[in-house]
Write a protein that holds these residues in place. Structure first.
Motif, PDB file in Angstrom:
ATOM      1  N   ASN A   1       0.823  -1.212   0.000  1.00  0.00           N
ATOM      2  CA  ASN A   1       0.000   0.000   0.000  1.00  0.00           C
ATOM      3  C   ASN A   1       0.857   1.262   0.000  1.00  0.00           C
ATOM      4  OD1 ASN A   1      -2.483  -1.356   0.054  1.00  0.00           O
ATOM      5  ND2 ASN A   1      -2.295  -1.680   2.241  1.00  0.00           N
ATOM      6  N   LEU A   2       2.072   1.172   0.510  1.00  0.00           N
ATOM      7  CA  LEU A   2       2.931   2.346   0.625  1.00  0.00           C
ATOM      8  C   LEU A   2       3.778   2.606  -0.619  1.00  0.00           C
ATOM      9  CD1 LEU A   2       4.141   1.951   4.313  1.00  0.00           C
ATOM     10  CD2 LEU A   2       2.328   3.428   3.431  1.00  0.00           C
ATOM     11  N   VAL A   3       4.226   1.555  -1.271  1.00  0.00           N
ATOM     12  CA  VAL A   3       5.110   1.724  -2.426  1.00  0.00           C
ATOM     13  C   VAL A   3       4.487   2.619  -3.504  1.00  0.00           C
ATOM     14  CG1 VAL A   3       6.275   0.517  -4.325  1.00  0.00           C
ATOM     15  CG2 VAL A   3       6.451  -0.355  -1.987  1.00  0.00           C
ATOM     16  N   PRO A   4       3.213   2.430  -3.886  1.00  0.00           N
ATOM     17  CA  PRO A   4       2.634   3.332  -4.895  1.00  0.00           C
ATOM     18  C   PRO A   4       2.630   4.805  -4.455  1.00  0.00           C
ATOM     19  CG  PRO A   4       1.289   1.372  -4.696  1.00  0.00           C
ATOM     20  CD  PRO A   4       2.297   1.324  -3.573  1.00  0.00           C
TER      21      PRO A   4
ATOM     22  N   LEU B   1       4.905   6.333  -2.854  1.00  0.00           N
ATOM     23  CA  LEU B   1       6.234   6.923  -3.029  1.00  0.00           C
ATOM     24  C   LEU B   1       6.368   7.663  -4.355  1.00  0.00           C
ATOM     25  CD1 LEU B   1       8.487   4.027  -1.674  1.00  0.00           C
ATOM     26  CD2 LEU B   1       7.832   6.145  -0.500  1.00  0.00           C
ATOM     27  N   PHE B   2       5.618   7.224  -5.361  1.00  0.00           N
ATOM     28  CA  PHE B   2       5.668   7.865  -6.664  1.00  0.00           C
ATOM     29  C   PHE B   2       4.900   9.182  -6.686  1.00  0.00           C
ATOM     30  CE2 PHE B   2       6.637   3.482  -7.497  1.00  0.00           C
ATOM     31  CZ  PHE B   2       7.632   3.554  -8.455  1.00  0.00           C
ATOM     32  N   VAL B   3       3.915   9.302  -5.814  1.00  0.00           N
ATOM     33  CA  VAL B   3       3.041  10.472  -5.810  1.00  0.00           C
ATOM     34  C   VAL B   3       3.454  11.491  -4.756  1.00  0.00           C
ATOM     35  CG1 VAL B   3       0.640  11.210  -5.504  1.00  0.00           C
ATOM     36  CG2 VAL B   3       1.139   9.089  -6.678  1.00  0.00           C
ATOM     37  N   ALA B   4       4.044  11.034  -3.670  1.00  0.00           N
ATOM     38  CA  ALA B   4       4.347  11.903  -2.527  1.00  0.00           C
ATOM     39  C   ALA B   4       5.090  13.191  -2.890  1.00  0.00           C
ATOM     40  CB  ALA B   4       5.106  11.113  -1.466  1.00  0.00           C
ATOM     41  N   PRO B   5       6.081  13.145  -3.764  1.00  0.00           N
ATOM     42  CA  PRO B   5       6.802  14.396  -4.052  1.00  0.00           C
ATOM     43  C   PRO B   5       6.058  15.370  -4.984  1.00  0.00           C
ATOM     44  CG  PRO B   5       7.881  12.537  -5.137  1.00  0.00           C
ATOM     45  CD  PRO B   5       6.745  11.984  -4.344  1.00  0.00           C
ATOM     46  N   LEU B   6       5.046  14.899  -5.666  1.00  0.00           N
ATOM     47  CA  LEU B   6       4.406  15.732  -6.691  1.00  0.00           C
ATOM     48  C   LEU B   6       3.738  16.994  -6.151  1.00  0.00           C
ATOM     49  CD1 LEU B   6       3.075  13.022  -9.163  1.00  0.00           C
ATOM     50  CD2 LEU B   6       5.155  14.404  -9.293  1.00  0.00           C
ATOM     51  N   PRO B   7       3.019  16.960  -5.028  1.00  0.00           N
ATOM     52  CA  PRO B   7       2.452  18.221  -4.523  1.00  0.00           C
ATOM     53  C   PRO B   7       3.530  19.274  -4.220  1.00  0.00           C
ATOM     54  CG  PRO B   7       1.342  16.385  -3.502  1.00  0.00           C
ATOM     55  CD  PRO B   7       2.514  15.821  -4.274  1.00  0.00           C
ATOM     56  N   ALA B   8       4.657  18.838  -3.645  1.00  0.00           N
ATOM     57  CA  ALA B   8       5.748  19.781  -3.356  1.00  0.00           C
ATOM     58  C   ALA B   8       6.323  20.360  -4.652  1.00  0.00           C
ATOM     59  CB  ALA B   8       6.839  19.096  -2.551  1.00  0.00           C
ATOM     60  N   VAL B   9       6.438  19.519  -5.677  1.00  0.00           N
ATOM     61  CA  VAL B   9       6.928  19.988  -6.976  1.00  0.00           C
ATOM     62  C   VAL B   9       5.956  21.015  -7.549  1.00  0.00           C
ATOM     63  CG1 VAL B   9       7.368  19.294  -9.378  1.00  0.00           C
ATOM     64  CG2 VAL B   9       8.252  17.911  -7.479  1.00  0.00           C
ATOM     65  N   ALA B  10       4.658  20.734  -7.470  1.00  0.00           N
ATOM     66  CA  ALA B  10       3.643  21.648  -8.006  1.00  0.00           C
ATOM     67  C   ALA B  10       3.666  22.988  -7.268  1.00  0.00           C
ATOM     68  CB  ALA B  10       2.263  21.006  -7.910  1.00  0.00           C
ATOM     69  N   VAL B  11       3.757  22.960  -5.954  1.00  0.00           N
ATOM     70  CA  VAL B  11       3.804  24.198  -5.169  1.00  0.00           C
ATOM     71  C   VAL B  11       5.075  24.986  -5.509  1.00  0.00           C
ATOM     72  CG1 VAL B  11       4.033  25.125  -2.825  1.00  0.00           C
ATOM     73  CG2 VAL B  11       2.327  23.369  -3.314  1.00  0.00           C
TER      74      VAL B  11
ATOM     75  N   ILE C   1      -0.320   2.280  -8.517  1.00  0.00           N
ATOM     76  CA  ILE C   1      -1.118   1.224  -7.872  1.00  0.00           C
ATOM     77  C   ILE C   1      -1.170  -0.003  -8.772  1.00  0.00           C
ATOM     78  CG2 ILE C   1      -3.457   0.567  -7.154  1.00  0.00           C
ATOM     79  CD1 ILE C   1      -3.737   3.481  -6.101  1.00  0.00           C
ATOM     80  N   ASN C   2      -1.414   0.201 -10.054  1.00  0.00           N
ATOM     81  CA  ASN C   2      -1.491  -0.922 -10.981  1.00  0.00           C
ATOM     82  C   ASN C   2      -0.193  -1.727 -11.007  1.00  0.00           C
ATOM     83  OD1 ASN C   2      -2.590  -2.560 -13.180  1.00  0.00           O
ATOM     84  ND2 ASN C   2      -1.136  -1.467 -14.459  1.00  0.00           N
ATOM     85  N   PHE C   3       0.941  -1.045 -11.094  1.00  0.00           N
ATOM     86  CA  PHE C   3       2.216  -1.735 -11.279  1.00  0.00           C
ATOM     87  C   PHE C   3       2.939  -2.113  -9.989  1.00  0.00           C
ATOM     88  CE2 PHE C   3       1.746   0.318 -15.452  1.00  0.00           C
ATOM     89  CZ  PHE C   3       1.891  -0.804 -16.257  1.00  0.00           C
ATOM     90  N   PHE C   4       2.656  -1.424  -8.882  1.00  0.00           N
ATOM     91  CA  PHE C   4       3.461  -1.648  -7.690  1.00  0.00           C
ATOM     92  C   PHE C   4       2.692  -2.081  -6.442  1.00  0.00           C
ATOM     93  CE2 PHE C   4       5.904   1.257 -10.350  1.00  0.00           C
ATOM     94  CZ  PHE C   4       7.057   0.502 -10.494  1.00  0.00           C
ATOM     95  N   SER C   5       1.375  -2.202  -6.517  1.00  0.00           N
ATOM     96  CA  SER C   5       0.649  -2.610  -5.308  1.00  0.00           C
ATOM     97  C   SER C   5       0.705  -4.120  -5.079  1.00  0.00           C
ATOM     98  CB  SER C   5      -0.794  -2.113  -5.322  1.00  0.00           C
ATOM     99  OG  SER C   5      -1.487  -2.706  -6.375  1.00  0.00           O
ATOM    100  N   LEU C   6       1.294  -4.852  -6.001  1.00  0.00           N
ATOM    101  CA  LEU C   6       1.534  -6.276  -5.775  1.00  0.00           C
ATOM    102  C   LEU C   6       3.004  -6.496  -5.408  1.00  0.00           C
ATOM    103  CD1 LEU C   6      -0.637  -7.794  -8.635  1.00  0.00           C
ATOM    104  CD2 LEU C   6      -1.110  -7.805  -6.190  1.00  0.00           C
TER     105      LEU C   6
END
Length: 184
Positions: free
Chosen positions: A3-6, A8-18, A44-49
């Motif tokens: 549940n956490l690995v996917p 990691l790909f999204v977490a930095p994006l809000p900071a990048v956008a701001v 989620i599709n590629f890394f939630s398994l």
């Protein structure tokens, strides 16, 4: 971890956008904000398994140690009892769905359940949390045992991606229906 690995790909994006917005690059910031749901869906599709192969290997060892030489048809699945309610993690256990000649068995890491083949009334699809993202669904095996309605909920984990398992669920349901058919 799955549940956490996917995330990691999204977490930095809000900071990048701001950061882009503060630098006066509003157009680029907008595209980063818009990309977040797409990146999350792909992650989620590629890394939630994550570690699914390792789980499968470990559970195969457990199955073979418990049932050496079994030639019954098996499927690697996630499992949850119908009363389980979980916001994020859909599966309560992972293990093997086994088609014996006279019964259907879930042999998991912590849970084991059996349904007599003669008690099975229907096999259909049902929604789970993965369905909200169009990345999964339950295969529901409904039975009647001693006058009580019973349901087994499984989701295939045979493929490398969630989308691959969603497509595979059609095959799993078809095999279960064929196996459960009276007179087979």
């Amino acid at each position: 971890m799955s549940n956490l690995v996917p995330l990691l790909f999204v977490a930095p994006l809000p900071a990048v956008a701001v950061s882009l917005s503060q630098a006066g690059k509003s157009d680029l910031a907008f595209y980063v904000w818009v990309s977040i749901p797409v990146v999350l869906w792909l992650a989620i599709n590629f890394f939630s398994l994550f570690q699914n192969k390792t789980l499968r290997r470990e559970m195969l060892g457990k199955l073979l140690a418990d049932r050496p030489g079994s030639g019954d048809r098996t499927f690697f699945v996630g499992f949850a009892r119908p009363k389980r309610k979980a916001a994020i993690h859909t599966h309560e256990d992972v293990g093997w769905l086994i088609l014996h000649s006279d019964r259907l068995e879930f042999f998991g890491d912590t849970l084991n359940h059996e349904l007599p083949r003669s008690a099975i009334r229907s096999i259909r699809f049902g929604a789970n949390m993965n369905s909200l993202l169009l990345l999964g669904r339950w295969v529901l095996v409904e039975a009647e045992v001693d006058g009580k309605r019973v349901r087994l909920q499984v989701e295939p984990r045979e493929k490398l991606t969630m989308l691959g398992n969603l497509v595979y669920s059609k095959r799993l349901a078809a095999e279960l229906r064929s196996w459960a058919r009276p007179g087979r």
